[in-house]
Design a protein around this motif. Structure first.
Motif, PDB file in Angstrom:
ATOM      1  N   ALA A 222      27.494  -3.290 -20.979  1.00 28.71           N
ATOM      2  CA  ALA A 222      26.345  -3.842 -21.350  1.00 28.71           C
ATOM      3  C   ALA A 222      26.722  -5.538 -21.503  1.00 28.71           C
ATOM      4  O   ALA A 222      25.580  -6.346 -21.311  1.00 28.71           O
ATOM      5  CB  ALA A 222      25.989  -3.304 -22.699  1.00 28.71           C
ATOM      6  N   ALA A 223      27.833  -6.007 -21.904  1.00 21.29           N
ATOM      7  CA  ALA A 223      27.991  -7.450 -21.999  1.00 21.29           C
ATOM      8  C   ALA A 223      28.077  -8.129 -20.689  1.00 21.29           C
ATOM      9  O   ALA A 223      27.392  -9.193 -20.519  1.00 21.29           O
ATOM     10  CB  ALA A 223      29.412  -7.766 -22.729  1.00 21.29           C
ATOM     11  N   GLY A 224      28.478  -7.413 -19.589  1.00 23.12           N
ATOM     12  CA  GLY A 224      28.522  -8.014 -18.320  1.00 23.12           C
ATOM     13  C   GLY A 224      27.097  -7.719 -17.657  1.00 23.12           C
ATOM     14  O   GLY A 224      27.129  -7.715 -16.367  1.00 23.12           O
ATOM     15  N   GLU A 225      25.943  -7.351 -18.241  1.00 26.60           N
ATOM     16  CA  GLU A 225      24.685  -6.922 -17.660  1.00 26.60           C
ATOM     17  C   GLU A 225      24.680  -5.789 -16.495  1.00 26.60           C
ATOM     18  O   GLU A 225      23.855  -5.836 -15.968  1.00 26.60           O
ATOM     19  CB  GLU A 225      24.106  -8.436 -17.134  1.00 26.60           C
ATOM     20  CG  GLU A 225      24.003  -9.238 -18.246  1.00 26.60           C
ATOM     21  CD  GLU A 225      23.235 -10.376 -17.635  1.00 26.60           C
ATOM     22  OE1 GLU A 225      22.986 -10.420 -16.438  1.00 26.60           O
ATOM     23  OE2 GLU A 225      22.950 -11.440 -18.614  1.00 26.60           O
ATOM     24  N   LEU A 226      25.839  -4.802 -16.701  1.00 20.21           N
ATOM     25  CA  LEU A 226      25.658  -3.707 -15.847  1.00 20.21           C
ATOM     26  C   LEU A 226      25.182  -2.450 -16.505  1.00 20.21           C
ATOM     27  O   LEU A 226      25.796  -1.681 -17.082  1.00 20.21           O
ATOM     28  CB  LEU A 226      27.364  -3.280 -15.516  1.00 20.21           C
ATOM     29  CG  LEU A 226      27.920  -4.362 -14.755  1.00 20.21           C
ATOM     30  CD1 LEU A 226      29.527  -4.137 -14.665  1.00 20.21           C
ATOM     31  CD2 LEU A 226      27.435  -4.843 -13.396  1.00 20.21           C
ATOM     32  N   PHE A 227      23.826  -2.684 -16.581  1.00 22.59           N
ATOM     33  CA  PHE A 227      22.964  -1.827 -17.639  1.00 22.59           C
ATOM     34  C   PHE A 227      23.108  -0.368 -17.066  1.00 22.59           C
ATOM     35  O   PHE A 227      22.862   0.431 -17.729  1.00 22.59           O
ATOM     36  CB  PHE A 227      21.651  -2.395 -17.800  1.00 22.59           C
ATOM     37  CG  PHE A 227      21.549  -3.768 -18.234  1.00 22.59           C
ATOM     38  CD1 PHE A 227      22.062  -3.984 -19.525  1.00 22.59           C
ATOM     39  CD2 PHE A 227      21.215  -4.949 -17.563  1.00 22.59           C
ATOM     40  CE1 PHE A 227      22.102  -5.375 -20.268  1.00 22.59           C
ATOM     41  CE2 PHE A 227      21.194  -6.013 -18.156  1.00 22.59           C
ATOM     42  CZ  PHE A 227      21.495  -6.313 -19.411  1.00 22.59           C
ATOM     43  N   GLU A 228      22.870  -0.174 -15.927  1.00 20.14           N
ATOM     44  CA  GLU A 228      22.791   1.178 -15.289  1.00 20.14           C
ATOM     45  C   GLU A 228      24.198   2.011 -15.592  1.00 20.14           C
ATOM     46  O   GLU A 228      24.308   2.908 -16.140  1.00 20.14           O
ATOM     47  CB  GLU A 228      22.645   1.131 -13.636  1.00 20.14           C
ATOM     48  CG  GLU A 228      22.310   2.581 -13.165  1.00 20.14           C
ATOM     49  CD  GLU A 228      22.264   2.650 -11.678  1.00 20.14           C
ATOM     50  OE1 GLU A 228      22.125   3.594 -11.252  1.00 20.14           O
ATOM     51  OE2 GLU A 228      21.769   1.383 -11.232  1.00 20.14           O
ATOM     52  N   GLU A 229      25.394   1.154 -15.301  1.00 17.28           N
ATOM     53  CA  GLU A 229      26.714   1.774 -15.652  1.00 17.28           C
ATOM     54  C   GLU A 229      26.857   2.041 -17.163  1.00 17.28           C
ATOM     55  O   GLU A 229      27.278   2.935 -17.726  1.00 17.28           O
ATOM     56  CB  GLU A 229      27.614   0.616 -15.094  1.00 17.28           C
ATOM     57  CG  GLU A 229      29.124   1.280 -15.702  1.00 17.28           C
ATOM     58  CD  GLU A 229      30.222   0.444 -14.997  1.00 17.28           C
ATOM     59  OE1 GLU A 229      31.311   0.555 -15.424  1.00 17.28           O
ATOM     60  OE2 GLU A 229      29.967  -0.576 -14.264  1.00 17.28           O
ATOM     61  N   ALA A 230      26.364   1.064 -18.000  1.00 17.87           N
ATOM     62  CA  ALA A 230      26.444   1.221 -19.688  1.00 17.87           C
ATOM     63  C   ALA A 230      25.514   2.389 -19.993  1.00 17.87           C
ATOM     64  O   ALA A 230      25.759   3.033 -21.033  1.00 17.87           O
ATOM     65  CB  ALA A 230      25.746  -0.033 -20.338  1.00 17.87           C
ATOM     66  N   ALA A 231      24.404   2.649 -19.327  1.00 14.08           N
ATOM     67  CA  ALA A 231      23.619   3.855 -19.739  1.00 14.08           C
ATOM     68  C   ALA A 231      24.521   5.045 -19.288  1.00 14.08           C
ATOM     69  O   ALA A 231      24.296   6.063 -20.148  1.00 14.08           O
ATOM     70  CB  ALA A 231      22.141   3.642 -19.019  1.00 14.08           C
ATOM     71  N   LEU A 232      24.952   5.110 -18.358  1.00 14.13           N
ATOM     72  CA  LEU A 232      25.787   6.452 -18.103  1.00 14.13           C
ATOM     73  C   LEU A 232      26.927   6.554 -18.798  1.00 14.13           C
ATOM     74  O   LEU A 232      27.194   7.576 -19.479  1.00 14.13           O
ATOM     75  CB  LEU A 232      26.604   6.267 -16.736  1.00 14.13           C
ATOM     76  CG  LEU A 232      25.318   6.160 -15.245  1.00 14.13           C
ATOM     77  CD1 LEU A 232      26.118   6.107 -13.929  1.00 14.13           C
ATOM     78  CD2 LEU A 232      24.506   7.552 -15.246  1.00 14.13           C
ATOM     79  N   LEU A 233      27.793   5.314 -19.373  1.00 18.22           N
ATOM     80  CA  LEU A 233      28.699   5.596 -20.228  1.00 18.22           C
ATOM     81  C   LEU A 233      28.043   6.165 -21.693  1.00 18.22           C
ATOM     82  O   LEU A 233      28.719   6.859 -22.510  1.00 18.22           O
ATOM     83  CB  LEU A 233      29.472   4.264 -20.412  1.00 18.22           C
ATOM     84  CG  LEU A 233      30.435   3.951 -18.966  1.00 18.22           C
ATOM     85  CD1 LEU A 233      30.803   2.562 -19.351  1.00 18.22           C
ATOM     86  CD2 LEU A 233      31.329   4.832 -19.119  1.00 18.22           C
ATOM     87  N   ARG A 234      26.804   5.353 -22.062  1.00 19.91           N
ATOM     88  CA  ARG A 234      26.476   5.892 -23.283  1.00 19.91           C
ATOM     89  C   ARG A 234      26.130   7.318 -23.183  1.00 19.91           C
ATOM     90  O   ARG A 234      26.264   7.792 -24.481  1.00 19.91           O
ATOM     91  CB  ARG A 234      25.088   4.876 -23.497  1.00 19.91           C
ATOM     92  CG  ARG A 234      24.329   5.286 -24.880  1.00 19.91           C
ATOM     93  CD  ARG A 234      22.656   5.003 -24.585  1.00 19.91           C
ATOM     94  NE  ARG A 234      22.311   5.647 -23.704  1.00 19.91           N
ATOM     95  CZ  ARG A 234      21.089   5.198 -23.009  1.00 19.91           C
ATOM     96  NH1 ARG A 234      20.638   4.238 -23.119  1.00 19.91           N
ATOM     97  NH2 ARG A 234      20.761   6.128 -21.862  1.00 19.91           N
ATOM     98  N   ASP A 235      25.569   7.642 -22.268  1.00 15.77           N
ATOM     99  CA  ASP A 235      25.189   9.411 -22.180  1.00 15.77           C
ATOM    100  C   ASP A 235      26.488  10.021 -22.429  1.00 15.77           C
ATOM    101  O   ASP A 235      26.449  10.914 -23.080  1.00 15.77           O
ATOM    102  CB  ASP A 235      24.486   9.614 -21.004  1.00 15.77           C
ATOM    103  CG  ASP A 235      22.796   9.143 -20.952  1.00 15.77           C
ATOM    104  OD1 ASP A 235      22.621   8.562 -21.905  1.00 15.77           O
ATOM    105  OD2 ASP A 235      22.506   8.813 -19.884  1.00 15.77           O
ATOM    106  N   ARG A 236      27.595   9.583 -21.707  1.00 11.73           N
ATOM    107  CA  ARG A 236      28.786  10.493 -21.892  1.00 11.73           C
ATOM    108  C   ARG A 236      29.374  10.395 -23.333  1.00 11.73           C
ATOM    109  O   ARG A 236      29.925  11.216 -23.587  1.00 11.73           O
ATOM    110  CB  ARG A 236      29.867   9.915 -20.894  1.00 11.73           C
ATOM    111  CG  ARG A 236      29.374  10.163 -19.298  1.00 11.73           C
ATOM    112  CD  ARG A 236      30.343   9.533 -18.425  1.00 11.73           C
ATOM    113  NE  ARG A 236      31.863   9.963 -18.901  1.00 11.73           N
ATOM    114  CZ  ARG A 236      32.987   9.360 -18.394  1.00 11.73           C
ATOM    115  NH1 ARG A 236      32.712   8.202 -17.784  1.00 11.73           N
ATOM    116  NH2 ARG A 236      34.351   9.653 -18.546  1.00 11.73           N
ATOM    117  N   TRP A 237      29.307   9.008 -23.986  1.00 12.80           N
ATOM    118  CA  TRP A 237      29.875   8.714 -25.320  1.00 12.80           C
ATOM    119  C   TRP A 237      29.012   9.923 -26.118  1.00 12.80           C
ATOM    120  O   TRP A 237      29.589  10.412 -27.036  1.00 12.80           O
ATOM    121  CB  TRP A 237      29.629   7.529 -25.714  1.00 12.80           C
ATOM    122  CG  TRP A 237      30.120   7.051 -26.996  1.00 12.80           C
ATOM    123  CD1 TRP A 237      31.409   6.996 -27.408  1.00 12.80           C
ATOM    124  CD2 TRP A 237      29.168   6.742 -28.001  1.00 12.80           C
ATOM    125  NE1 TRP A 237      31.342   6.849 -28.763  1.00 12.80           N
ATOM    126  CE2 TRP A 237      30.187   6.747 -29.137  1.00 12.80           C
ATOM    127  CE3 TRP A 237      27.863   6.837 -28.300  1.00 12.80           C
ATOM    128  CZ2 TRP A 237      29.477   6.353 -30.368  1.00 12.80           C
ATOM    129  CZ3 TRP A 237      27.298   6.468 -29.496  1.00 12.80           C
ATOM    130  CH2 TRP A 237      27.914   6.424 -30.464  1.00 12.80           C
TER     131      TRP A 237
END
Length: 609
Positions: A222-237
């Motif tokens: 999210a800090a690196g503005e990779l929002f799609e990847e951050a959303a995937l990691l959020r769902d896994r978390w």
């Protein structure tokens, strides 16, 4: 006699620690045991148990097959314990503990040696394929649901090696975010390996560590503005956190332990193992020990040494439903295999006791679920040619000692369960003298079916064609409505199943060794045998007291008093002829003959106690 084979070994057996090996006529090792004093332990097999336990019949079956006994002397008990464990693993004797799972459980398989390991669900682990296995799971449905959940948390491939090698574009799993598509290069081997490491950490009880890593990676994306990847990691978390919340917490301290419960009943023994890692229950398994012949403390100690090896060491704490026969010795051996201290503890209260109760509940229920009893009885009826399923079955067994003190038992089953109200004992006075099981069987069958109780749906006699013919002859004198379907259950030869014979049929009924109907008949027969032996031993014990006359039909307190007043002692009564009893005590001749016949049956020394 097989016990004589063991007895012949006693003079050369030392009173030192060691291991003994029992072999059958073909030279196969059928049992390995350890002993603090070899001669004393071997001598125990030649004595009749005063208080038989449920597994005693297994011991007698094993002893009946012994053709030779060998022994190995060791320096101390610890060496004997280690040697016993080694020999059991090498020879896998039939009557030793063998940690067989009593059901085919599903496992998760992770092919860690592949470049992109595959995560799948399998039934039978292959210990030689280099893969890692996690489980087992008691429910296949629950395992499949867990697999779907884990695919969202750890998206590893499920496709075969052939599919991944020939695929040109991502599959539906990738579109559903359940696979990172390594087949078309959408993930690097290093990133994929990180997913594999997270799966392994999760099954090792380190779910919180993995969740923390996912949270850190999510914030970095999210800090690196990779929002799609951050959303995937959020769902896994989020999926992982919900899964960890649903896991049962064993103890806030987060220790590693195995909870082990041994359950025994007349069907055998089962060992339940519940694994607790970092304070959470992560797996459970039940092992079938139905062939084992050891008492519970010895069986548990033997099982622990088979369960834990230097390759699969125990955790620091083992919670046990009972302590093994040599707890300090077993703990010392396990500590050497683990390279650290291993504590054996029998929990009495608190959370550990609750875990033990959970393990005991698992051990008390056989996992190999058989068919419903109605289906078993219907199948048995079809194979035996019965018009209706035998809802009520009875079995007759004869017991005597060289033709003396002949008795019989009758036990009953209703809908596959013991019906204790239908159990009966019989004293077979007309069969005294030379052993005559056939005459005794005919008498008991005639007495049972000639009474007022309704006949059973199936009458089983213990024995072969001779007992079947005797029972059939007794039934011919009865009216048709008093003649139930008849079958005989005979012990099979070594390595063969028991055989069922029917009237008018030369060959036995073709039943598979594990046929549920055959197993039900065997359980009925074994219960009849136990009931007869128990009655026979009780009468032998009573033979040493005046109360033995209470067992003579038609002899009440008054006639017993007349006999003792006229003749003075039990020994004098046993020496008296029926005519003497009539003249001296005033008995009628039929009663005097019954007394003489009954006491004559006691003219044999009782068996060893």
């Amino acid at each position: 006699m097989p016990a004589e084979v063991i007895a012949a070994t006693l003079p050369r057996a030392p009173q030192e620690p060691g291991v003994y090996l029992m072999k059958d006529a073909r030279g196969r090792i059928i049992y390995v045991g350890k002993a603090k004093r070899l001669r004393a332990r071997l001598a125990s097999y030649t004595r009749e148990d005063q208080a038989p336990t449920w597994y005693r019949h297994k011991v007698l079956t094993m002893v009946s097959q012994v053709a030779a006994v060998e022994f190995i002397v060791t320096a101390n008990e610890k060496e004997a314990l280690l040697l016993e464990s080694t020999l059991i693993k090498e020879h896998r004797p039939r009557y030793n503990a063998d940690l067989k799972d009593d059901k085919s459980y599903p496992y998760f398989r992770l092919s860690v040696h592949d470049q992109f390991p595959r995560f799948s669900l399998v039934r039978r682990p292959n210990p030689n394929d280099g893969a890692r296995y996690f489980g087992p799971f008691e429910s296949a449905g629950a395992a499949r649901k867990t697999l779907e959940l884990l695919q969202r948390i750890f998206p590893l491939r499920r496709c075969s090696d052939r599919a991944i090698a020939n695929r040109a574009r991502p599959c539906l799993d990738h579109e559903m975010r359940r696979c990172p598509a390594p087949c078309v290069g959408k993930i690097t081997p290093a990133d994929y390996r990180r997913l594999v490491e997270q799966v392994e950490a999760f099954f090792a009880g380190q779910g919180e560590v993995v969740a923390a890593e996912l949270a850190t990676a999510m914030r970095a994306a999210a800090a690196g503005e990779l929002f799609e990847e951050a959303a995937l990691l959020r769902d896994r978390w989020q999926a992982l956190v919900r899964t960890l919340e649903r896991q049962r917490v064993a103890r806030s301290g987060g220790e590693d332990a195995d909870v082990i419960a041994l359950h025994e009943d007349q069907s055998g023994a089962r060992l339940a193992v519940i694994k607790v890692r970092s304070g959470r229950v992560i797996a459970s398994q039940v092992h079938d020990l139905s062939q084992a012949t050891e008492p519970a403390p010895e069986l548990l100690g033997q099982a622990l040494l088979l369960l834990y090896t230097p390759d699969t060491p125990p955790p620091p704490l083992l919670l046990l439903s009972l302590l093994p026969a040599d707890p300090s010795l077993v703990a010392e051996v396990l500590a050497e295999r683990a390279g650290r201290k291993v504590e054996l503890r029998h929990p009495q209260r608190g959370e550990k006791r609750e875990l033990m109760e959970l393990a005991q509940a698992n051990a008390s229920r056989p996992r190999a679920e058989g068919p419903e009893i109605g289906a078993v009885l219907a199948s048995l009826a079809a194979k035996l040619g019965l018009e209706h399923p035998p809802a009520r079955m009875e079995c007759v067994d004869i017991s005597h000692l060289g033709g003396k003190l002949t008795v019989a038992s009758l036990v009953a089953m209703k809908d596959g369960a013991p019906d204790k109200a239908g159990y009966r004992h019989y004293k077979v006075l007309g069969a005294e003298g030379a052993p005559d099981d056939f005459a005794a069987m005919a008498e008991v069958v005639a007495r049972r079916l000639g009474g007022e109780l309704a006949p059973p749906d199936l009458l089983v006699v213990d024995g072969g064609k001779g007992q079947l013919s005797a029972a059939l002859a007794a039934m011919e004198a009865l009216p048709p409505e008093r003649r139930p379907p008849l079958a005989a259950l005979a012990k099979g030869q070594e390595g063969e199943p028991d055989r069922v014979f029917l009237p008018g049929r030369k060959n036995p009924v073709a039943l598979r060794p594990r046929d549920p109907g055959l197993l039900l008949l065997m359980r009925l027969r074994d219960e009849a045998h136990r009931f007869a032996i128990t009655f026979h031993r009780a009468l032998r014990r009573k033979a040493l007291t005046r109360s033995i006359l209470e067992e003579v039909p038609g002899v009440g307190p008054k006639k017993r008093a007349q006999l003792f007043k006229a003749l003075g002692s039990l020994a004098a009564i046993r020496r008296a002829t029926p005519e003497r009893m009539v003249a001296a005590a005033g008995l009628d001749l039929p009663t005097a003959q019954r007394v003489a016949a009954f006491l004559a049956s006691l003219d044999t020394p009782p068996g060893p106690e």
